[in-house]
Design a protein around this motif. Structure first.
Motif, PDB file in Angstrom:
ATOM      1  N   SER B 248      21.308  51.712   5.120  1.00  0.00           N
ATOM      2  CA  SER B 248      20.876  50.001   5.209  1.00  0.00           C
ATOM      3  C   SER B 248      22.159  49.491   6.272  1.00  0.00           C
ATOM      4  N   ARG B 249      21.668  48.887   6.285  1.00  0.00           N
ATOM      5  CA  ARG B 249      22.537  47.871   7.192  1.00  0.00           C
ATOM      6  C   ARG B 249      23.228  46.633   8.014  1.00  0.00           C
ATOM      7  N   LEU B 250      23.885  46.382   8.238  1.00  0.00           N
ATOM      8  CA  LEU B 250      24.515  44.707   8.633  1.00  0.00           C
ATOM      9  C   LEU B 250      23.035  43.720   9.727  1.00  0.00           C
ATOM     10  N   ASP B 251      23.130  43.002   9.670  1.00  0.00           N
ATOM     11  CA  ASP B 251      22.383  42.214  10.658  1.00  0.00           C
ATOM     12  C   ASP B 251      22.676  40.562  10.602  1.00  0.00           C
ATOM     13  N   SER B 252      23.341  40.973  11.950  1.00  0.00           N
ATOM     14  CA  SER B 252      24.094  39.246  12.101  1.00  0.00           C
ATOM     15  C   SER B 252      22.930  38.560  13.107  1.00  0.00           C
ATOM     16  N   SER B 253      23.226  37.434  12.872  1.00  0.00           N
ATOM     17  CA  SER B 253      21.550  36.183  13.624  1.00  0.00           C
ATOM     18  C   SER B 253      22.144  35.088  13.792  1.00  0.00           C
ATOM     19  N   LEU B 254      23.473  35.426  14.551  1.00  0.00           N
ATOM     20  CA  LEU B 254      24.244  34.622  14.864  1.00  0.00           C
ATOM     21  C   LEU B 254      23.315  34.116  16.419  1.00  0.00           C
ATOM     22  N   THR B 255      23.719  32.872  17.136  1.00  0.00           N
ATOM     23  CA  THR B 255      22.873  32.662  17.520  1.00  0.00           C
ATOM     24  C   THR B 255      23.435  32.474  19.486  1.00  0.00           C
ATOM     25  N   GLY B 256      23.213  32.157  20.206  1.00  0.00           N
ATOM     26  CA  GLY B 256      24.899  31.876  21.069  1.00  0.00           C
ATOM     27  C   GLY B 256      24.579  30.298  21.365  1.00  0.00           C
ATOM     28  N   TRP B 257      23.633  29.359  21.171  1.00  0.00           N
ATOM     29  CA  TRP B 257      24.123  27.771  20.281  1.00  0.00           C
ATOM     30  C   TRP B 257      24.955  27.664  19.344  1.00  0.00           C
ATOM     31  N   GLN B 258      24.936  28.817  18.206  1.00  0.00           N
ATOM     32  CA  GLN B 258      26.240  28.413  16.843  1.00  0.00           C
ATOM     33  C   GLN B 258      27.160  29.107  17.760  1.00  0.00           C
ATOM     34  N   ASN B 259      27.616  29.670  18.656  1.00  0.00           N
ATOM     35  CA  ASN B 259      28.776  30.344  19.162  1.00  0.00           C
ATOM     36  C   ASN B 259      28.947  28.942  20.576  1.00  0.00           C
ATOM     37  N   LEU B 260      28.526  28.905  20.591  1.00  0.00           N
ATOM     38  CA  LEU B 260      29.060  27.612  22.183  1.00  0.00           C
ATOM     39  C   LEU B 260      29.202  26.983  20.435  1.00  0.00           C
ATOM     40  N   LYS B 261      28.539  26.004  19.511  1.00  0.00           N
ATOM     41  CA  LYS B 261      29.094  25.443  19.072  1.00  0.00           C
ATOM     42  C   LYS B 261      30.714  25.510  18.069  1.00  0.00           C
ATOM     43  N   LEU B 262      30.902  26.891  17.313  1.00  0.00           N
ATOM     44  CA  LEU B 262      31.638  27.563  17.233  1.00  0.00           C
ATOM     45  C   LEU B 262      32.967  27.130  18.090  1.00  0.00           C
ATOM     46  N   THR B 263      32.787  28.054  19.195  1.00  0.00           N
ATOM     47  CA  THR B 263      34.108  28.281  20.214  1.00  0.00           C
ATOM     48  C   THR B 263      34.468  26.843  20.616  1.00  0.00           C
ATOM     49  N   LEU B 264      32.810  25.427  20.633  1.00  0.00           N
ATOM     50  CA  LEU B 264      34.331  24.645  21.293  1.00  0.00           C
ATOM     51  C   LEU B 264      34.302  23.921  20.902  1.00  0.00           C
ATOM     52  N   GLY B 265      33.578  23.730  19.205  1.00  0.00           N
ATOM     53  CA  GLY B 265      34.834  22.926  18.076  1.00  0.00           C
ATOM     54  C   GLY B 265      36.105  23.527  17.831  1.00  0.00           C
ATOM     55  N   ASN B 266      36.510  25.083  18.143  1.00  0.00           N
ATOM     56  CA  ASN B 266      37.495  25.971  17.869  1.00  0.00           C
ATOM     57  C   ASN B 266      38.458  25.074  18.889  1.00  0.00           C
ATOM     58  N   LEU B 267      38.234  24.986  20.205  1.00  0.00           N
ATOM     59  CA  LEU B 267      38.796  24.429  21.091  1.00  0.00           C
ATOM     60  C   LEU B 267      39.211  22.559  20.738  1.00  0.00           C
ATOM     61  N   LEU B 268      38.709  22.489  21.051  1.00  0.00           N
ATOM     62  CA  LEU B 268      38.395  20.587  20.366  1.00  0.00           C
ATOM     63  C   LEU B 268      39.640  21.163  19.288  1.00  0.00           C
TER      64      LEU B 268
END
Lengths: 354, 328
Positions: B248-268
């Motif tokens: 079996s394998r791991l599968d990540s469906s993280l999108t660019g938008w999610q990552n943008l929201k995450l990163t900018l949110g963390n920064l703020l």
């Protein structure tokens, strides 16, 4: 009796189990597809657990540990009632959380206040204290290394260095360190002190001077830096900031560190202005100790008067020159002595101006 | 005692992943940690770290059951002290070189610098190896421990060979360095009788980097969130799990938008709370990564069997922190 899952530590298969809380042990009856069994868990071998979950997990014994997971509400409360004070239900985590939102906000803010206080006063003060206890010989050795590195590639004016050393020799000074002065050829109107008593004077500043009292004031100012150990303290301060940051944020590098680092730079600038003011005072004291005209210090400031505008005061390492002059004049009012001429100093001064 | 098991079903657990941590709970742990670290001048760090890890692991669930971190502050403190000792000696040598050189004779400086660099590069593989052994051995789920079977010698070989190739190719081989190191590390990880492996190809990673680099320049930096997303997904999606011959394998469906929201949110959060909001940064990040991650295939979480021996040695757990190796 509670329902849950039993894990035997050998496979990850959860066996349906009934759990009974007896006075001195927990009894677990489990049944898998083709086998069943009963386990008795002694309280003293149950591992400490945390309870703020929907599922309560308990682990038991040595490696590999057995465990049970109970999804039923009320199990946690039953454990707490039945085994009050037992080691395994003494949670270490949620003590602070029990204080609620208000406790967390108050705690967070007080931590911030403590951090700010430590950052701006506590740690720098400790670092300075430590720096002022550095052995003199260590500071001298450090200064010597720095001096050697700095002098590499500089043009020394040997004749003026000798003359300045003679001038210094004729002065009455107080210092823990042997003072060594060097005149280098440089067009910038400047002079500075390294730790351990090494003072470097640019020839341009001597050319600018008209009275030897200015020179005495300048030497007094630089000796003040040496004696008050300003450079060593500054190094200790900035090191201490980095140590505090790493303590506070552990493995978090990044934004917070950058913010605080800039804050420390501004704070260090303010510190360095304070250091200049202290050294100005030391210069004035040297003039008074040698019976020289205290005006020398004011004249010196006028030579240093640069065109740096007033609004830069906040980001400057030196206080504004007008402010320095005002401060010096304020202190001059408190001291009164009659200045006299000093032939030895004047002779050395003449050689310097040749 | 009358026992009836009829109501309790023995369903097969779905291998779902979840993170249940809350910023406020983590904050209530970290606030005590920071206070104690200030009081102890940082010596509390290993205990603080143990508490953090206990919480993060406990709030990470597979098939509805939480992970457990068994490491203790005491174990890690011993490692912490050893780590500080080794680094202090290395930095001592470097400082000796700096203070004893003269502009005419830089020899002593270069010798000390060389000792420092060699020492540091010897430490990195050792720290990685030690950290993996300790961390995996202290991780369990339903009582089944993880484990690390890698050999230190083989870690050195992979590390130095790839470092050498990266240097002579001016960094281009760095993409293969990354994937080969992951193959070595992840390939030696065990989860009971399940084995992990890493299938990422250096060429694919290099293409991701080139694409990310140019698109980031073209979009004035905006694409960097998608680039970072690609790197996270490349890491996760290439992890295979083999269990009883089934993959079996791991599968990540993280999108660019999610990552943008995450990163900018963390920064703020970090900026406006002056760093106090770090707990929320951690839980937000864990939440986003884990909730986008699924296990594809026939992985059966009920069929793991205990295979690991007991292991207790935390020497390099903190060394990895000190060298700032953020790998797992």
């Amino acid at each position: 009796m509670f329902e849950g899952k039993f894990y035997n530590g050998r496979t990850s298969k959860g066996m349906p189990a009934f759990i009974k809380l007896e006075p001195n042990y927990i009894s677990i009856s489990w049944r898998a597809d083709d086998e069943s069994g009963n386990e008795l868990w002694h309280l003293d071998q149950i591992h400490t657990t945390e309870f703020n979950d929907n599922t309560t997990v308990l682990e038991y014994g040595g490696f590999p540990r057995q465990s049970i997971a109970v999804f039923e509400q009320g199990f946690k409360e039953a454990l707490e009632v039945k085994y009050r004070g037992a080691r395994f239900i003494r949670s270490k985590y949620d003590s602070f959380q029990k204080t609620g939102v208000r406790g967390l906000v108050v705690g967070g803010l007080s931590l911030l206040v403590v951090a700010v206080v430590l950052f701006f006063w506590g740690v720098p003060a400790l670092a300075e204290k430590a720096a002022s206890h550095f052995p003199v010989s260590y500071e001298r050795a450090m200064g010597e290394k720095l001096h050697n590195q700095f002098m590499h590639g500089q043009k020394v004016d040997s004749a003026k260095t000798v003359a300045l050393q003679q001038y210094l020799g004729a002065l009455n000074i107080e210092s823990d360190f042997p003072i060594q002065v060097t005149v280098v050829k440089n067009d910038m109107v400047n002079a500075f002190a390294l730790p351990g008593g090494f003072i470097v004077v640019h020839d341009a500043i001597i050319d600018e001077m008209e009275n030897h009292e200015e020179l005495a004031g300048l030497l007094g100012h630089e000796i003040g830096h040496v004696q008050l150990r300003h450079s060593t303290k500054a190094i200790a301060r900035s090191l201490s900031y980095y140590m505090l940051l790493s303590v506070l944020f552990g493995d978090v590098s990044g934004i917070a560190a950058v913010i605080l680092d800039n804050a420390s730079t501004f704070h260090n600038l303010e510190y360095s202005r304070k250091a200049e003011t202290e050294s100005d005072k030391a210069g004035l004291e040297l003039l008074s100790m040698n019976g020289l005209n205290p005006k020398g210090m004011v004249w010196l400031m006028e030579r240093l008067q640069t065109e740096s505008p007033e609004f830069l005061k906040f980001i400057s390492t030196h206080p504004n020159t007008d402010d320095r002059i005002k401060e010096i004049e304020r202190q001059m009012k408190n001291t009164s002595y009659s200045s006299e001429s000093n032939p030895v100093l004047e002779a050395a001064w003449k050689k310097l101006k040749e | 005692m009358q026992e009836t098991f009829t109501e309790v079903k023995t369903n097969i657990s779905e291998p779902t992943l979840a993170f249940k941590g809350k910023g406020s709970e983590l904050f209530s742990i970290q606030i005590v940690n920071i206070a104690l670290m200030l009081v102890t001048l940082g010596l509390y760090y290993p205990w603080a770290k143990a508490k953090n890890l206990h919480y993060i692991y406990r709030k990470t669930e597979l098939a509805g059951s939480p992970f457990t971190f068994h490491g203790t502050g005491k174990e890690m403190f011993i490692g912490f002290i050893k780590g500080i000792g080794i680094l202090a000696v290395l930095y001592g040598v470097l400082l000796y070189g700096i203070f004893n050189m003269t502009p005419e004779d830089m020899g002593i400086y270069f010798i000390c610098l060389a000792i420092f660099m060699v020492g540091l590069s010897l430490l990195v593989p050792m720290a990685l190896h030690g950290m993996m052994r300790y961390r995996t051995s202290r991780t369990s789920w339903r009582g089944i421990h993880m484990g690390y079977r890698g050999k230190l010698g083989s870690m050195y070989k992979v590390f130095y060979l790839n470092m050498f190739l990266t240097m002579i190719t001016f960094g281009i081989y760095g993409a293969w360095f990354t994937t080969n190191l992951r193959k070595e590390i992840i390939g030696n990880m065990r989860f009971g009788n399940a084995r992990f492996s890493y299938t990422g190809d250096g060429g694919d990673l290099l293409i991701l980097h080139i694409k990310g680099y140019f698109l980031t320049i073209v979009t004035l930096g905006i694409y960097s969130f998608w680039w970072a997303k690609d790197l996270i997904n490349f890491y996760i999606n290439n992890i295979l799990i083999e269990q009883d011959g089934k993959y079996s394998r791991l599968d990540s469906s993280l999108t660019g938008w999610q990552n943008l929201k995450l990163t900018l949110g963390n920064l703020l959060i970090m900026v406006f709370t002056l760093g106090l909001g770090y707990s929320w940064v951690v839980t937000r990040t864990m939440h986003t990564i884990i909730h986008n991650c699924v296990i594809l295939g026939e992985f059966n979480p009920d069929m793991l069997a205990q295979t690991e021996e007991e292991y207790k040695n935390a020497t390099f757990e903190d060394m990895a922190d000190m060298l700032d190796i953020g790998l797992v």
